[in-house]
Design an enzyme around this catalytic site. Sequence first.
Site, PDB file in Angstrom:
ATOM      1  N   LYS A 120       0.829  -1.209   0.000  1.00 15.79           N
ATOM      2  CA  LYS A 120       0.000   0.000   0.000  1.00 15.79           C
ATOM      3  C   LYS A 120       0.862   1.257   0.000  1.00 15.79           C
ATOM      4  O   LYS A 120       0.615   2.199  -0.769  1.00 15.79           O
ATOM      5  CB  LYS A 120      -0.933   0.008   1.215  1.00 15.79           C
ATOM      6  CG  LYS A 120      -1.905   1.183   1.218  1.00 15.79           C
ATOM      7  CD  LYS A 120      -2.842   1.131   2.410  1.00 15.79           C
ATOM      8  CE  LYS A 120      -2.131   1.561   3.682  1.00 15.79           C
ATOM      9  NZ  LYS A 120      -3.077   1.734   4.804  1.00 15.79           N
ATOM     10  N   ASP A 138      -6.784   1.305   1.043  1.00 15.74           N
ATOM     11  CA  ASP A 138      -6.840   1.433   2.502  1.00 15.74           C
ATOM     12  C   ASP A 138      -8.229   0.986   2.962  1.00 15.74           C
ATOM     13  O   ASP A 138      -9.008   0.436   2.188  1.00 15.74           O
ATOM     14  CB  ASP A 138      -6.536   2.871   2.936  1.00 15.74           C
ATOM     15  CG  ASP A 138      -7.604   3.865   2.478  1.00 15.74           C
ATOM     16  OD1 ASP A 138      -8.495   3.477   1.685  1.00 15.74           O
ATOM     17  OD2 ASP A 138      -7.558   5.018   2.920  1.00 15.74           O
TER      18      ASP A 138
END
Length: 215
Positions: A120, A138
């Site tokens: 991420k 997220d």
Amino acid sequence: MSREQVGHFVRALAQANPAPETELLYTDSFSLLVAVVMSAQTTDAAVNKVTPGLFRAAPTPAAMAALGAEGIGKYIRTIGLWQAKAKNVAALAAQLVEKHDSQVPEDREALEALPGVGRKTANVVLNVAFGQSTMAVDTHIFRIGNRTGLAPGKNVREVEDGLIRRIPPELLRDAHHWLILHGRYVCKARRPECWRCTANTWCNYKDKEALPHQM
């Protein structure tokens, strides 16, 4: 959602926010990388309170490595997991100096090899700093992908792959920001504010929230 719906949904978000940007404060790819590492399980607002002082004290990888975990920790004690983050930032700064001539690498494999940098974080840096069409999933984007039908998935990678596959290529880079901001301020976890969602028409969520006075 059908692919047609996906295109309409994302374009509706785009029309409402034509020039989306990250809310993290940064000045270059290094400060962005550090800020994103700091933001894990912490709000951007909380990170933005501590990073200006840290970046003044250590604006380069060499300066950050010299500051060390203990020195970094003094600036970031108010954010979650600060001890682990201080250790990781000190170590990644040292690696940038030793292995990358103090430059943040532009490829995923090299980024993910840095301490504290997962998929991420790498996606955010590749997107924001280097203009790549990545999708950092997220909690907000994971929720939107499943709630709206945009890209359902059992885990973040499934949602990421679905979004990349289904969002029109010309919209993909900015879609990362559109979706995060939409999830943060409109399509909230507990009570989505559907009545002010610009993409409401294209959303497949069955339990859409009405205006407060109609509830």
